[in-house]
Scaffold this motif. Structure first.
Motif, PDB file in Angstrom:
ATOM      1  N   ASP A 280       0.816  -1.214   0.000  1.00 50.20           N
ATOM      2  CA  ASP A 280       0.000   0.000   0.000  1.00 50.20           C
ATOM      3  C   ASP A 280       0.848   1.262   0.000  1.00 50.20           C
ATOM      4  OD1 ASP A 280      -2.224  -1.562   0.019  1.00 50.20           O
ATOM      5  OD2 ASP A 280      -2.686  -1.267   2.149  1.00 50.20           O
ATOM      6  N   ALA A 281       1.886   1.226   0.814  1.00 52.55           N
ATOM      7  CA  ALA A 281       2.727   2.412   0.939  1.00 52.55           C
ATOM      8  C   ALA A 281       3.343   2.771  -0.408  1.00 52.55           C
ATOM      9  CB  ALA A 281       3.813   2.193   1.986  1.00 52.55           C
ATOM     10  N   THR A 282       3.708   1.747  -1.157  1.00 49.48           N
ATOM     11  CA  THR A 282       4.279   1.983  -2.481  1.00 49.48           C
ATOM     12  C   THR A 282       3.212   2.505  -3.440  1.00 49.48           C
ATOM     13  OG1 THR A 282       6.010   0.317  -2.200  1.00 49.48           O
ATOM     14  CG2 THR A 282       5.374   0.850  -4.453  1.00 49.48           C
ATOM     15  N   VAL A 283       2.046   1.908  -3.420  1.00 47.72           N
ATOM     16  CA  VAL A 283       0.960   2.354  -4.292  1.00 47.72           C
ATOM     17  C   VAL A 283       0.674   3.838  -4.078  1.00 47.72           C
ATOM     18  CG1 VAL A 283      -1.511   2.143  -4.795  1.00 47.72           C
ATOM     19  CG2 VAL A 283      -0.124   0.087  -4.475  1.00 47.72           C
ATOM     20  N   SER A 284       0.739   4.274  -2.840  1.00 46.64           N
ATOM     21  CA  SER A 284       0.409   5.671  -2.580  1.00 46.64           C
ATOM     22  C   SER A 284       1.522   6.621  -3.040  1.00 46.64           C
ATOM     23  CB  SER A 284       0.102   5.884  -1.100  1.00 46.64           C
ATOM     24  OG  SER A 284       1.284   5.762  -0.342  1.00 46.64           O
ATOM     25  N   ARG A 285       2.712   6.067  -3.288  1.00 44.04           N
ATOM     26  CA  ARG A 285       3.786   6.935  -3.796  1.00 44.04           C
ATOM     27  C   ARG A 285       3.909   6.912  -5.309  1.00 44.04           C
ATOM     28  NH1 ARG A 285       6.438   5.139   1.065  1.00 44.04           N
ATOM     29  NH2 ARG A 285       7.062   3.296  -0.088  1.00 44.04           N
ATOM     30  N   LEU A 286       3.432   5.868  -5.945  1.00 46.11           N
ATOM     31  CA  LEU A 286       3.563   5.782  -7.398  1.00 46.11           C
ATOM     32  C   LEU A 286       2.955   6.989  -8.123  1.00 46.11           C
ATOM     33  CD1 LEU A 286       2.990   1.955  -8.065  1.00 46.11           C
ATOM     34  CD2 LEU A 286       5.148   3.227  -8.136  1.00 46.11           C
ATOM     35  N   PRO A 287       1.787   7.480  -7.710  1.00 44.96           N
ATOM     36  CA  PRO A 287       1.243   8.660  -8.381  1.00 44.96           C
ATOM     37  C   PRO A 287       2.179   9.865  -8.308  1.00 44.96           C
ATOM     38  CG  PRO A 287      -0.469   7.597  -7.096  1.00 44.96           C
ATOM     39  CD  PRO A 287       0.830   6.924  -6.734  1.00 44.96           C
ATOM     40  N   VAL A 288       2.900   9.982  -7.205  1.00 44.56           N
ATOM     41  CA  VAL A 288       3.832  11.104  -7.064  1.00 44.56           C
ATOM     42  C   VAL A 288       5.001  10.951  -8.041  1.00 44.56           C
ATOM     43  CG1 VAL A 288       5.378  12.304  -5.477  1.00 44.56           C
ATOM     44  CG2 VAL A 288       3.193  11.401  -4.649  1.00 44.56           C
ATOM     45  N   TYR A 289       5.539   9.757  -8.097  1.00 44.13           N
ATOM     46  CA  TYR A 289       6.621   9.522  -9.058  1.00 44.13           C
ATOM     47  C   TYR A 289       6.126   9.797 -10.471  1.00 44.13           C
ATOM     48  CZ  TYR A 289       8.641   6.784  -5.161  1.00 44.13           C
ATOM     49  OH  TYR A 289       9.113   6.364  -3.951  1.00 44.13           O
ATOM     50  N   LEU A 290       4.918   9.338 -10.723  1.00 50.01           N
ATOM     51  CA  LEU A 290       4.364   9.487 -12.066  1.00 50.01           C
ATOM     52  C   LEU A 290       4.271  10.953 -12.472  1.00 50.01           C
ATOM     53  CD1 LEU A 290       3.084   8.181 -14.539  1.00 50.01           C
ATOM     54  CD2 LEU A 290       0.891   8.175 -13.340  1.00 50.01           C
ATOM     55  N   ARG A 291       3.828  11.777 -11.547  1.00 50.91           N
ATOM     56  CA  ARG A 291       3.699  13.197 -11.851  1.00 50.91           C
ATOM     57  C   ARG A 291       5.066  13.817 -12.124  1.00 50.91           C
ATOM     58  NH1 ARG A 291      -0.677  15.292  -8.730  1.00 50.91           N
ATOM     59  NH2 ARG A 291       0.589  14.908  -6.917  1.00 50.91           N
ATOM     60  N   ILE A 292       6.022  13.470 -11.304  1.00 54.27           N
ATOM     61  CA  ILE A 292       7.368  14.012 -11.479  1.00 54.27           C
ATOM     62  C   ILE A 292       7.963  13.552 -12.806  1.00 54.27           C
ATOM     63  CG2 ILE A 292       9.730  13.893 -10.592  1.00 54.27           C
ATOM     64  CD1 ILE A 292       8.380  13.687  -7.759  1.00 54.27           C
ATOM     65  N   LEU A 293       7.780  12.288 -13.103  1.00 57.16           N
ATOM     66  CA  LEU A 293       8.304  11.764 -14.361  1.00 57.16           C
ATOM     67  C   LEU A 293       7.662  12.480 -15.548  1.00 57.16           C
ATOM     68  CD1 LEU A 293       8.359   7.994 -13.372  1.00 57.16           C
ATOM     69  CD2 LEU A 293      10.367   9.401 -13.943  1.00 57.16           C
ATOM     70  N   GLY A 294       6.363  12.752 -15.446  1.00 62.77           N
ATOM     71  CA  GLY A 294       5.680  13.489 -16.498  1.00 62.77           C
ATOM     72  C   GLY A 294       6.286  14.865 -16.701  1.00 62.77           C
ATOM     73  N   GLU A 295       6.549  15.541 -15.590  1.00 60.95           N
ATOM     74  CA  GLU A 295       7.157  16.876 -15.669  1.00 60.95           C
ATOM     75  C   GLU A 295       8.545  16.806 -16.295  1.00 60.95           C
ATOM     76  OE1 GLU A 295       4.917  18.348 -11.562  1.00 60.95           O
ATOM     77  OE2 GLU A 295       7.102  18.115 -11.582  1.00 60.95           O
ATOM     78  N   GLN A 296       9.315  15.825 -15.872  1.00 58.12           N
ATOM     79  CA  GLN A 296      10.664  15.673 -16.413  1.00 58.12           C
ATOM     80  C   GLN A 296      10.609  15.345 -17.904  1.00 58.12           C
ATOM     81  OE1 GLN A 296      13.663  16.240 -14.605  1.00 58.12           O
ATOM     82  NE2 GLN A 296      12.053  17.190 -13.396  1.00 58.12           N
ATOM     83  N   HIS A 297       9.648  14.514 -18.256  1.00 61.57           N
ATOM     84  CA  HIS A 297       9.467  14.157 -19.660  1.00 61.57           C
ATOM     85  C   HIS A 297       9.193  15.401 -20.500  1.00 61.57           C
ATOM     86  CE1 HIS A 297       8.407  11.499 -23.005  1.00 61.57           C
ATOM     87  NE2 HIS A 297       7.357  12.265 -23.213  1.00 61.57           N
ATOM     88  N   ASP A 298       8.305  16.252 -19.975  1.00 61.87           N
ATOM     89  CA  ASP A 298       7.966  17.488 -20.682  1.00 61.87           C
ATOM     90  C   ASP A 298       9.159  18.424 -20.783  1.00 61.87           C
ATOM     91  OD1 ASP A 298       5.459  16.473 -20.895  1.00 61.87           O
ATOM     92  OD2 ASP A 298       4.543  17.764 -19.379  1.00 61.87           O
ATOM     93  N   LEU A 299      10.080  18.293 -19.849  1.00 62.34           N
ATOM     94  CA  LEU A 299      11.298  19.132 -19.874  1.00 62.34           C
ATOM     95  C   LEU A 299      12.368  18.538 -20.787  1.00 62.34           C
ATOM     96  CD1 LEU A 299      11.647  19.977 -16.061  1.00 62.34           C
ATOM     97  CD2 LEU A 299      11.040  21.571 -17.900  1.00 62.34           C
ATOM     98  N   GLY A 300      12.057  17.396 -21.372  1.00 64.24           N
ATOM     99  CA  GLY A 300      13.015  16.804 -22.302  1.00 64.24           C
ATOM    100  C   GLY A 300      14.003  15.845 -21.658  1.00 64.24           C
ATOM    101  N   VAL A 301      13.820  15.596 -20.363  1.00 59.55           N
ATOM    102  CA  VAL A 301      14.696  14.638 -19.681  1.00 59.55           C
ATOM    103  C   VAL A 301      14.276  13.235 -20.105  1.00 59.55           C
ATOM    104  CG1 VAL A 301      15.351  13.702 -17.421  1.00 59.55           C
ATOM    105  CG2 VAL A 301      14.960  16.165 -17.703  1.00 59.55           C
ATOM    106  N   ASP A 302      15.206  12.414 -20.546  1.00 55.72           N
ATOM    107  CA  ASP A 302      14.739  11.072 -20.881  1.00 55.72           C
ATOM    108  C   ASP A 302      15.355   9.941 -20.068  1.00 55.72           C
ATOM    109  OD1 ASP A 302      15.959  11.825 -24.138  1.00 55.72           O
ATOM    110  OD2 ASP A 302      17.118  11.181 -22.389  1.00 55.72           O
ATOM    111  N   SER A 303      16.235  10.297 -19.149  1.00 51.63           N
ATOM    112  CA  SER A 303      16.737   9.276 -18.236  1.00 51.63           C
ATOM    113  C   SER A 303      16.872   9.891 -16.852  1.00 51.63           C
ATOM    114  CB  SER A 303      18.094   8.769 -18.738  1.00 51.63           C
ATOM    115  OG  SER A 303      18.653   7.869 -17.798  1.00 51.63           O
ATOM    116  N   ILE A 304      16.577   9.114 -15.828  1.00 53.79           N
ATOM    117  CA  ILE A 304      16.625   9.667 -14.479  1.00 53.79           C
ATOM    118  C   ILE A 304      17.107   8.610 -13.486  1.00 53.79           C
ATOM    119  CG2 ILE A 304      14.234   9.075 -13.846  1.00 53.79           C
ATOM    120  CD1 ILE A 304      14.049  11.923 -12.592  1.00 53.79           C
ATOM    121  N   SER A 305      17.894   9.063 -12.507  1.00 54.40           N
ATOM    122  CA  SER A 305      18.401   8.129 -11.494  1.00 54.40           C
ATOM    123  C   SER A 305      17.453   8.098 -10.299  1.00 54.40           C
ATOM    124  CB  SER A 305      19.789   8.571 -11.034  1.00 54.40           C
ATOM    125  OG  SER A 305      19.698   9.786 -10.319  1.00 54.40           O
TER     126      SER A 305
END
Lengths: 230, 230
Positions: A12-37
């Motif tokens: 559950d704890a992971t499920v509740s964090r996945l949306p946050v990662y997803l949003r950040i990844l979306g923002e990074q994607h829009d900024l042209g970042v294509d790889s992230i650590s």
DNA sequence: CATTGTGAAGCGTTTCACAGCC
DNA sequence: GGCTGTGAAACGCTTCACAATG
């Protein structure tokens, strides 16, 4: 009979964090970042890197050692895991202030949760237009849920009507409920309920503020004003 | 120098449930109930009795074995622990839809969190009346926080301005923030932040719905509609 | 004798630390 | 060399089970 893919259980704890990662990844994607650590993702998400890696490991091994995660691919995998590869129409019960605000908020449908219906018990509200959505009678709930294949219901009624709203949603076939009313809903165990409760959040903050004062030297803070018994 | 009372540390999980117990106790009190068992409180609160007893034990031993808890006294003790024996004025940043809805919502001040101010960056909004509250310039934030002794700030801005709002709140002296913007705020570690995020909640429900389908026989549920890449 | 209060066991989550791999 | 993936340790929360007690 169903193929055995996707049988991992994600904490559950992971499920509740996945949306946050997803949003950040979306923002990074829009900024042209294509790889992230994991380090960078952790920094942006306000968590630590070990947690990010553990969380992502539940989805599978989608990173590349020595490099990081491919942003677009990770987005896809998280979306898939969260079931965001298709829309989830929602129905809102209660056309008061909150129900109206929610209906009017466009970024709702845009994010995969289109408003399939907005209903109210109050006959005088039925038929009026709210944020582009026409208010319908609560009696139409079963029909809306069936025809639009709604599985998520939103309770945006006053506290007193919240349980009735939940009962009607469940009877109509909804299997998940997001409850904005400050009350504990009683529903069958198979129904998933999540709660958004402003008063609870403020009271938790109050606890920490109170603790801050009691704990050490006084800071700039509120003074006693009223003691209410209930 | 401070007397050593109140030095117990209450687990976060417990703190987040105390407001729920408090609300239920208030309702019971209004119904004329003056004694309640952990079993009954658990039933009303949707948790189990052992948890209720453990939670309440962190406040002290305020129950009576063989009898239960005295409602009025327990209300007082929880209020005291949560710091609800005096008001906590809040300041709201952002006079958009949400900020207006929050300002207009009366049950806010009634519950011990009066709106000390509503501010916005947009000069065209400054001076207008919203739910009985006059919108003021965000530049007045420090003055409002000081004069009204505000320690809790509410971020009700669009995502893009949320970090700036948080920075200004912290600079003005606020020590707790309730964030409605869907973004991770970066603040000093001493600042307590809580988040209310609609999209996250819906996505968690989506996960469970998706799982429901993947897990067993198909139920009445949504069908694929669109696959978005970001 | 019903019900609280609480050690202790059980369980889930977080963090550590490092092997594995590109 | 750098970063992921992951067992194992540490931690915190929940639940059990029962002694304490009004």
């Amino acid at each position: 009979m169903a193929p055995d893919r996707n049988r991992r259980r994600i904490p559950d704890a992971t499920v509740s964090r996945l949306p946050v990662y997803l949003r950040i990844l979306g923002e990074q994607h829009d900024l042209g970042v294509d790889s992230i650590s994991s380090d960078r993702l952790a920094e942006l998400g306000g968590v630590n890197a070990a947690k990010v890696r553990k969380d992502l490991s539940y989805l599978g091994s989608y990173g590349t050692r020595g490099v990081g995660y491919e942003v677009a691919y990770l987005i896809f995998q998280i979306q898939r895991e969260l079931g965001l590869t298709h829309d989830w129409p929602v129905v809102i019960v209660g056309a008061g202030n909150l129900g109206q605000a929610l209906s009017g908020y466009g970024g709702f449908g845009a994010r995969g949760f289109p408003v399939a219906g907005l209903v109210d018990v109050d006959a005088s509200k039925v038929g009026t237009l709210v944020g582009g959505v026409r208010v319908r009678s609560i009696d139409e709930l079963p029909q809306i849920v069936q025809s639009k294949r709604v599985s998520i219901g939103i309770v945006a009624t006053p506290t007193a009507s919240a349980q009735d709203a939940a009962d009607r949603l469940v009877a109509a076939g909804v299997t998940s409920i997001l409850n904005f009313a400050p009350t504990v809903l009683s529903v069958p165990p198979s129904i998933e309920v999540r709660k958004v409760d402003l008063a609870v959040e403020l009271q938790i903050l109050s606890y920490h503020e109170q603790r801050r004062i009691a704990g050490g030297a006084a800071t700039t803070a509120a003074r006693p004003r009223a003691v209410s018994a209930s």
